[in-house]
Design a protein around this motif. Structure first.
Motif, PDB file in Angstrom:
ATOM      1  N   ILE A  64      -8.092  -1.720   6.432  1.00 27.38           N
ATOM      2  CA  ILE A  64      -8.158  -1.771   7.890  1.00 27.38           C
ATOM      3  C   ILE A  64      -7.742  -0.604   7.698  1.00 27.38           C
ATOM      4  O   ILE A  64      -6.067  -0.818   7.877  1.00 27.38           O
ATOM      5  N   TYR A  65      -7.641   0.460   8.289  1.00 28.47           N
ATOM      6  CA  TYR A  65      -6.948   1.508   8.156  1.00 28.47           C
ATOM      7  C   TYR A  65      -6.377   2.628   9.228  1.00 28.47           C
ATOM      8  O   TYR A  65      -8.101   3.302   9.793  1.00 28.47           O
ATOM      9  N   ASP A  66      -5.794   3.091   9.763  1.00 26.96           N
ATOM     10  CA  ASP A  66      -5.784   3.510  11.270  1.00 26.96           C
ATOM     11  C   ASP A  66      -5.126   5.120  10.868  1.00 26.96           C
ATOM     12  O   ASP A  66      -3.936   5.252   9.930  1.00 26.96           O
ATOM     13  N   GLU A  67      -6.199   6.078  10.756  1.00 19.79           N
ATOM     14  CA  GLU A  67      -5.981   6.997   9.885  1.00 19.79           C
ATOM     15  C   GLU A  67      -4.412   7.485  10.952  1.00 19.79           C
ATOM     16  O   GLU A  67      -3.642   8.738  10.369  1.00 19.79           O
ATOM     17  N   GLU A  68      -4.816   7.766  12.406  1.00 19.49           N
ATOM     18  CA  GLU A  68      -3.726   8.322  13.156  1.00 19.49           C
ATOM     19  C   GLU A  68      -2.368   7.952  12.802  1.00 19.49           C
ATOM     20  O   GLU A  68      -1.487   9.027  12.701  1.00 19.49           O
ATOM     21  N   LYS A  69      -1.767   6.696  12.536  1.00 21.19           N
ATOM     22  CA  LYS A  69      -1.057   5.698  11.533  1.00 21.19           C
ATOM     23  C   LYS A  69      -0.871   6.153  10.250  1.00 21.19           C
ATOM     24  O   LYS A  69       0.433   5.973   9.964  1.00 21.19           O
ATOM     25  N   ASP A  70      -2.023   7.270   9.568  1.00 23.45           N
ATOM     26  CA  ASP A  70      -1.580   6.460   7.806  1.00 23.45           C
ATOM     27  C   ASP A  70      -1.872   5.182   7.939  1.00 23.45           C
ATOM     28  O   ASP A  70      -0.079   4.866   6.736  1.00 23.45           O
ATOM     29  N   MET A  71      -1.474   4.348   8.249  1.00 26.58           N
ATOM     30  CA  MET A  71      -0.921   3.045   8.496  1.00 26.58           C
ATOM     31  C   MET A  71      -2.649   2.012   7.644  1.00 26.58           C
ATOM     32  O   MET A  71      -3.682   2.550   7.820  1.00 26.58           O
ATOM     33  N   LEU A  72      -2.426   1.202   6.570  1.00 29.28           N
ATOM     34  CA  LEU A  72      -3.606   0.827   6.083  1.00 29.28           C
ATOM     35  C   LEU A  72      -2.848  -0.043   5.608  1.00 29.28           C
ATOM     36  O   LEU A  72      -1.735  -1.272   5.486  1.00 29.28           O
ATOM     37  N   GLU A  73      -4.323  -2.171   6.200  1.00 29.88           N
ATOM     38  CA  GLU A  73      -3.638  -3.600   6.207  1.00 29.88           C
ATOM     39  C   GLU A  73      -4.417  -4.042   5.714  1.00 29.88           C
ATOM     40  O   GLU A  73      -5.734  -3.737   5.580  1.00 29.88           O
ATOM     41  N   THR A 105      -8.329   8.551   4.070  1.00 29.23           N
ATOM     42  CA  THR A 105      -9.670   9.651   4.706  1.00 29.23           C
ATOM     43  C   THR A 105      -8.304  10.806   5.022  1.00 29.23           C
ATOM     44  O   THR A 105      -8.856  12.191   5.386  1.00 29.23           O
ATOM     45  N   SER A 106      -7.188  10.328   4.767  1.00 34.19           N
ATOM     46  CA  SER A 106      -6.164  11.644   5.067  1.00 34.19           C
ATOM     47  C   SER A 106      -6.364  12.738   4.233  1.00 34.19           C
ATOM     48  O   SER A 106      -5.057  13.324   3.489  1.00 34.19           O
ATOM     49  N   GLY A 107      -6.643  11.928   2.672  1.00 36.14           N
ATOM     50  CA  GLY A 107      -6.377  12.059   1.795  1.00 36.14           C
ATOM     51  C   GLY A 107      -5.878  11.938   0.629  1.00 36.14           C
ATOM     52  O   GLY A 107      -5.303  12.356  -0.305  1.00 36.14           O
ATOM     53  N   ARG A 108      -4.339  10.950   1.332  1.00 30.93           N
ATOM     54  CA  ARG A 108      -3.613  10.838   0.379  1.00 30.93           C
ATOM     55  C   ARG A 108      -3.567   9.414  -0.348  1.00 30.93           C
ATOM     56  O   ARG A 108      -4.857   8.219  -0.521  1.00 30.93           O
ATOM     57  N   MET A 109      -3.522   9.218  -1.346  1.00 33.16           N
ATOM     58  CA  MET A 109      -3.734   7.884  -2.615  1.00 33.16           C
ATOM     59  C   MET A 109      -2.559   7.173  -1.836  1.00 33.16           C
ATOM     60  O   MET A 109      -1.008   7.080  -2.241  1.00 33.16           O
ATOM     61  N   LYS A 110      -3.178   5.921  -1.667  1.00 35.49           N
ATOM     62  CA  LYS A 110      -2.761   4.845  -1.542  1.00 35.49           C
ATOM     63  C   LYS A 110      -2.415   3.748  -3.221  1.00 35.49           C
ATOM     64  O   LYS A 110      -3.553   3.523  -3.688  1.00 35.49           O
ATOM     65  N   TYR A 111      -1.263   2.349  -3.425  1.00 33.39           N
ATOM     66  CA  TYR A 111      -1.618   1.422  -5.042  1.00 33.39           C
ATOM     67  C   TYR A 111      -1.361   0.007  -4.220  1.00 33.39           C
ATOM     68  O   TYR A 111      -0.215   0.006  -2.576  1.00 33.39           O
ATOM     69  N   GLU A 112      -1.932  -0.510  -4.586  1.00 31.64           N
ATOM     70  CA  GLU A 112      -2.233  -2.094  -4.623  1.00 31.64           C
ATOM     71  C   GLU A 112      -2.442  -2.549  -5.663  1.00 31.64           C
ATOM     72  O   GLU A 112      -2.832  -2.277  -6.532  1.00 31.64           O
ATOM     73  N   ASN A 113      -1.313  -3.513  -6.038  1.00 30.06           N
ATOM     74  CA  ASN A 113      -1.287  -5.119  -7.036  1.00 30.06           C
ATOM     75  C   ASN A 113      -3.234  -5.736  -6.471  1.00 30.06           C
ATOM     76  O   ASN A 113      -3.516  -5.163  -5.218  1.00 30.06           O
ATOM     77  N   HIS A 158       0.567  -1.439   0.073  1.00 28.23           N
ATOM     78  CA  HIS A 158      -0.092  -0.028   0.072  1.00 28.23           C
ATOM     79  C   HIS A 158       1.249   1.085   0.007  1.00 28.23           C
ATOM     80  O   HIS A 158       0.469   1.938   0.486  1.00 28.23           O
ATOM     81  N   PRO A 159       2.129   1.297  -1.172  1.00 31.55           N
ATOM     82  CA  PRO A 159       2.480   2.667  -0.814  1.00 31.55           C
ATOM     83  C   PRO A 159       2.003   3.822  -1.432  1.00 31.55           C
ATOM     84  O   PRO A 159       1.372   3.526  -2.540  1.00 31.55           O
ATOM     85  N   SER A 160       2.246   4.805  -1.608  1.00 29.44           N
ATOM     86  CA  SER A 160       1.868   6.022  -1.683  1.00 29.44           C
ATOM     87  C   SER A 160       2.594   5.978  -2.910  1.00 29.44           C
ATOM     88  O   SER A 160       4.118   5.385  -3.125  1.00 29.44           O
ATOM     89  N   VAL A 161       2.906   7.182  -3.645  1.00 25.17           N
ATOM     90  CA  VAL A 161       3.686   7.790  -5.076  1.00 25.17           C
ATOM     91  C   VAL A 161       4.887   7.760  -4.281  1.00 25.17           C
ATOM     92  O   VAL A 161       5.725   7.824  -5.244  1.00 25.17           O
TER      93      VAL A 161
END
Length: 145
Positions: free
Chosen positions: A96-105, A80-88, A39-42
């Protein structure tokens, strides 16, 4: 950043050919970078690409990622923080997203997939054929101490 499965050069070439994408060193570099991250950002993709191919511009990386999205090789998600994430693209899963840590699993649950499928088959939404259903859960990651 968590690593995911590395893809061989042959697999990448076959996939590009199958999807009608011209095989170029820049596209291979971006895909290899992307497939090595979860789930990286650009910015994270760019950082990874520049480790092996520092001359590829950020604009080229953006364009390649958009092309991959258009060809349904990868998926773009907005947090929800507005950042774009990518995945295969891979097997059906939820997030599951933790907005505080900007962590997506990723969250895999076959029972949940079946429940959602049955629910929408029963609901029969007028004028809609549901092709896919993915949940995006928000929560707070509890660290193990």
């Amino acid at each position: 950043m968590e690593k995911s499965k590395k893809v061989s050069l042959e697999e990448i070439r076959d996939m590009f050919t199958h999807k009608g994408i011209k095989v170029t060193p820049q596209r291979i570099a971006v895909y290899q970078a992307l497939s090595g991250l979860s789930h990286p950002s650009v910015e994270e993709v760019t950082e990874e690409v520049h480790k092996t191919s520092p001359t590829i511009t950020v604009a080229t990386i953006y364009n390649i990622l958009e092309n991959f999205c258009d060809k349904e090789i990868i998926v773009k998600m907005k947090t929800t923080s507005g950042r774009m994430k990518y995945e295969n693209h891979n097997q059906l899963h939820h997030h599951i997203y933790d907005e505080e840590k900007d962590m997506l699993e990723d969250y895999y649950d076959e029972e949940l997939n079946q429940l959602l499928k049955e629910y929408f088959e029963k609901k029969q939404l007028p004028d809609w054929e549901i092709l896919n259903c993915q949940l995006h859960l928000q929560g707070k990651y509890k660290t193990k101490e």
